[in-house]
Design a protein around this motif. Structure first.
Motif, PDB file in Angstrom:
ATOM      1  N   HIS A 117       0.838  -1.199   0.000  1.00  0.00           N
ATOM      2  CA  HIS A 117       0.000   0.000   0.000  1.00  0.00           C
ATOM      3  C   HIS A 117       0.876   1.253   0.000  1.00  0.00           C
ATOM      4  O   HIS A 117       0.642   2.185  -0.789  1.00  0.00           O
ATOM      5  N   VAL A 118       1.883   1.282   0.851  1.00  0.00           N
ATOM      6  CA  VAL A 118       2.789   2.439   0.927  1.00  0.00           C
ATOM      7  C   VAL A 118       3.589   2.567  -0.364  1.00  0.00           C
ATOM      8  O   VAL A 118       3.833   3.681  -0.856  1.00  0.00           O
ATOM      9  N   GLU A 119       4.001   1.435  -0.937  1.00  0.00           N
ATOM     10  CA  GLU A 119       4.748   1.462  -2.200  1.00  0.00           C
ATOM     11  C   GLU A 119       3.915   2.118  -3.309  1.00  0.00           C
ATOM     12  O   GLU A 119       4.439   2.927  -4.095  1.00  0.00           O
ATOM     13  N   ALA A 120       2.627   1.777  -3.378  1.00  0.00           N
ATOM     14  CA  ALA A 120       1.743   2.379  -4.382  1.00  0.00           C
ATOM     15  C   ALA A 120       1.617   3.883  -4.151  1.00  0.00           C
ATOM     16  O   ALA A 120       1.591   4.671  -5.108  1.00  0.00           O
ATOM     17  N   GLN A 145       5.638   5.903   6.307  1.00  0.00           N
ATOM     18  CA  GLN A 145       6.850   5.080   6.261  1.00  0.00           C
ATOM     19  C   GLN A 145       7.405   4.865   7.675  1.00  0.00           C
ATOM     20  O   GLN A 145       7.806   3.753   8.034  1.00  0.00           O
ATOM     21  N   ASP A 146       7.428   5.945   8.453  1.00  0.00           N
ATOM     22  CA  ASP A 146       7.901   5.848   9.847  1.00  0.00           C
ATOM     23  C   ASP A 146       7.006   4.913  10.657  1.00  0.00           C
ATOM     24  O   ASP A 146       7.492   4.116  11.471  1.00  0.00           O
ATOM     25  N   ARG A 147       5.708   5.034  10.408  1.00  0.00           N
ATOM     26  CA  ARG A 147       4.745   4.214  11.155  1.00  0.00           C
ATOM     27  C   ARG A 147       4.948   2.725  10.850  1.00  0.00           C
ATOM     28  O   ARG A 147       4.967   1.892  11.768  1.00  0.00           O
ATOM     29  N   LYS A 177      10.443  -2.135  -0.528  1.00  0.00           N
ATOM     30  CA  LYS A 177       9.230  -1.582  -1.129  1.00  0.00           C
ATOM     31  C   LYS A 177       8.977  -0.143  -0.678  1.00  0.00           C
ATOM     32  O   LYS A 177       8.521   0.686  -1.463  1.00  0.00           O
ATOM     33  N   ILE A 178       9.285   0.158   0.592  1.00  0.00           N
ATOM     34  CA  ILE A 178       9.020   1.504   1.107  1.00  0.00           C
ATOM     35  C   ILE A 178      10.265   2.392   1.020  1.00  0.00           C
ATOM     36  O   ILE A 178      10.331   3.449   1.649  1.00  0.00           O
ATOM     37  N   GLN A 179      11.244   1.926   0.217  1.00  0.00           N
ATOM     38  CA  GLN A 179      12.463   2.692  -0.071  1.00  0.00           C
ATOM     39  C   GLN A 179      13.245   3.051   1.196  1.00  0.00           C
ATOM     40  O   GLN A 179      13.699   4.185   1.377  1.00  0.00           O
ATOM     41  N   ARG A 180      13.426   2.052   2.062  1.00  0.00           N
ATOM     42  CA  ARG A 180      14.197   2.271   3.289  1.00  0.00           C
ATOM     43  C   ARG A 180      15.209   1.142   3.538  1.00  0.00           C
ATOM     44  O   ARG A 180      15.287   0.602   4.647  1.00  0.00           O
ATOM     45  N   PRO A 181      15.993   0.798   2.536  1.00  0.00           N
ATOM     46  CA  PRO A 181      17.004  -0.240   2.763  1.00  0.00           C
ATOM     47  C   PRO A 181      18.074   0.195   3.759  1.00  0.00           C
ATOM     48  O   PRO A 181      18.598  -0.625   4.510  1.00  0.00           O
ATOM     49  N   SER A 239      19.854 -12.298  -5.891  1.00  0.00           N
ATOM     50  CA  SER A 239      18.799 -11.549  -5.197  1.00  0.00           C
ATOM     51  C   SER A 239      18.236 -10.443  -6.075  1.00  0.00           C
ATOM     52  O   SER A 239      18.952  -9.793  -6.843  1.00  0.00           O
ATOM     53  N   THR A 240      16.923 -10.247  -5.957  1.00  0.00           N
ATOM     54  CA  THR A 240      16.255  -9.183  -6.716  1.00  0.00           C
ATOM     55  C   THR A 240      16.259  -7.858  -5.964  1.00  0.00           C
ATOM     56  O   THR A 240      15.755  -6.861  -6.469  1.00  0.00           O
ATOM     57  N   LEU A 241      16.836  -7.853  -4.764  1.00  0.00           N
ATOM     58  CA  LEU A 241      16.867  -6.630  -3.962  1.00  0.00           C
ATOM     59  C   LEU A 241      18.074  -5.785  -4.368  1.00  0.00           C
ATOM     60  O   LEU A 241      19.071  -5.682  -3.660  1.00  0.00           O
ATOM     61  N   ALA A 242      17.962  -5.174  -5.551  1.00  0.00           N
ATOM     62  CA  ALA A 242      19.094  -4.441  -6.117  1.00  0.00           C
ATOM     63  C   ALA A 242      19.417  -3.154  -5.363  1.00  0.00           C
ATOM     64  O   ALA A 242      20.508  -2.610  -5.508  1.00  0.00           O
ATOM     65  N   ASP A 243      18.455  -2.645  -4.579  1.00  0.00           N
ATOM     66  CA  ASP A 243      18.706  -1.392  -3.872  1.00  0.00           C
ATOM     67  C   ASP A 243      19.505  -1.601  -2.591  1.00  0.00           C
ATOM     68  O   ASP A 243      19.842  -0.625  -1.903  1.00  0.00           O
ATOM     69  N   PHE A 244      19.814  -2.856  -2.246  1.00  0.00           N
ATOM     70  CA  PHE A 244      20.658  -3.132  -1.093  1.00  0.00           C
ATOM     71  C   PHE A 244      22.111  -3.242  -1.560  1.00  0.00           C
ATOM     72  O   PHE A 244      22.377  -3.758  -2.653  1.00  0.00           O
ATOM     73  N   PRO A 245      23.065  -2.772  -0.739  1.00  0.00           N
ATOM     74  CA  PRO A 245      24.481  -2.882  -1.117  1.00  0.00           C
ATOM     75  C   PRO A 245      24.965  -4.323  -1.061  1.00  0.00           C
ATOM     76  O   PRO A 245      24.252  -5.215  -0.588  1.00  0.00           O
ATOM     77  N   SER A 246      26.197  -4.551  -1.519  1.00  0.00           N
ATOM     78  CA  SER A 246      26.766  -5.898  -1.519  1.00  0.00           C
ATOM     79  C   SER A 246      27.020  -6.372  -0.091  1.00  0.00           C
ATOM     80  O   SER A 246      27.116  -5.571   0.838  1.00  0.00           O
TER      81      SER A 246
END
Length: 365
Positions: A117-120, A145-147, A177-181, A239-246
């Motif tokens: 829901h937050v991602e949308a 996002q904080d919540r 999904k909520i852009q908080r890696p 892994s498909t989580l490309a927004d996370f570092p190595s």
């Protein structure tokens, strides 16, 4: 001689006859040549007129083309604006529907559903952020996002503490999904530091820092080794989580985080070693601690010897760390470099900087 003269006369007569014929032919050809020249001149004039006409036509075409291109460009701008307006209206309607369902979704306590829901909402707000009317939506989205992060934190820490692979993967996807890696990684660092904090508190009950420090560094090395294996399950190469570092980046940053966190405490402990005029390394120590460190200290050891022993322990720890990272770096995941070595070494040696500068004075004392 007479014969020769006659022959010359005959040849002269023949030559005059030939010249006369050629002259007659040339005279007859001149009118034809003049007519041909006149015709060529006429055709040249006609061709010049045609070229001039083509040039005028080309100028007209160019002028009309500029007008057409300008008109087409304007039409394209209008089409783009209409398409953007349509997208804005669609996203605005979507955002309104999402806002209306927000409380209901959060009350479900289904973290995966809430993250979707937050991602949308994030996607809709990114389209509408340039419109003044929707600027407040960014602030509202930040609160959501904080919540969600607050709701997920207890379960996330539980998954970290129990090395629960499936649950941790689920939360990594939620935070992605909520852009908080980065917040996910910070929670991970805090959790691992808290484990070592418990180990550090044990030191208060052990009178010998010199003997205990290698044990503490050993626990850090063991932790890094265990976490490398565990992280490879959370973030495999596919892994498909490309927004996370190595994984190497996460581990080296974890180590920097740990060493930076404990640097003040280690510095204070080093100061206590410096201030002690004698050591009581073997008094009150348990045999298993002494055997584990293989450190043989006596009451006759000088303070500077203790000081150097602790420093050597630090160097050995750093060498073990660098070896561990070098042996786990490959071409598909190249992270380790001279810059990274310095970044890791800096917090490890930070407690020693003051003592390195004042070593001559310490040695005199």
């Amino acid at each position: 001689i007479g014969n020769l003269i006659r022959k010359l006369q005959v040849l002269s007569s023949d030559l005059n006859s030939s010249l006369s014929d050629v002259g007659d032919q040339s005279i007859h050809s001149v009118p034809k040549a003049l007519r041909q020249i006149a015709q060529v001149k006429k055709e040249t004039t006609s061709l010049q007129n045609q070229v001039l006409g083509f040039n005028n036509t080309l100028n007209e075409v160019n002028s009309n083309s500029e007008q057409c291109i300008s008109a087409l460009s304007e039409l394209d701008s209008i089409k783009t604006a209409m398409h953007k307006s349509t997208s804005v209206l669609v996203e605005a309607d979507k955002l309104k529907q999402l806002n209306d369902k927000t409380d209901e979704v959060f009350q479900s306590n289904n973290l995966v559903l809430i993250s979707e829901h937050v991602e949308a909402m994030i996607k809709s707000v990114s389209v509408l952020q340039s419109i003044p009317h929707f600027q407040s939506s960014s602030t509202q989205l930040l609160r959501l996002q904080d919540r969600l992060e607050g709701m997920a934190r207890p379960q996330l820490l539980h998954a970290f503490n129990h090395h629960d692979v499936e649950s941790t993967r689920k939360f990594a996807l939620i935070f992605s999904k909520i852009q908080r890696p980065q917040q996910f990684i910070q929670h991970y660092y805090s959790c691992r530091v808290s484990i070592l904090e418990t180990e550090w508190k044990v030191f208060k009950s052990i009178p010998d820092f010199i003997t205990w420090l290698p044990l503490f560094y050993g626990k850090i090395l063991t932790l890094i080794s265990e976490e490398r294996t565990w992280l490879s399950q959370i973030f495999p190469s596919s892994s498909t989580l490309a927004d996370f570092p190595s994984n190497n980046f996460i581990l080296s940053s974890l180590l920097i985080h740990i060493c930076s966190f404990f640097a003040p405490s280690i510095k204070q402990a080093i100061k206590s070693v410096q201030n002690n005029s004698s050591t009581t390394s073997s008094i009150g120590m348990k045999k298993d601690v002494i055997n584990a460190t293989k450190t043989k200290l006596t009451l006759d050891d000088s303070p500077i010897d203790h000081f150097i022993t602790v420093y050597k322990t630090t160097i050995n720890f750093l060498q073990s760390v660098l070896h561990q990272f070098e042996s786990n770096t490959n071409d598909s995941n190249p992270y380790f470099s001279e810059t990274n070595m310095i970044a890791i070494a800096k917090p490890v040696f930070e407690p020693w900087l003051t003592y390195q500068k004042d070593y001559a004075q310490i040695e005199k004392e």
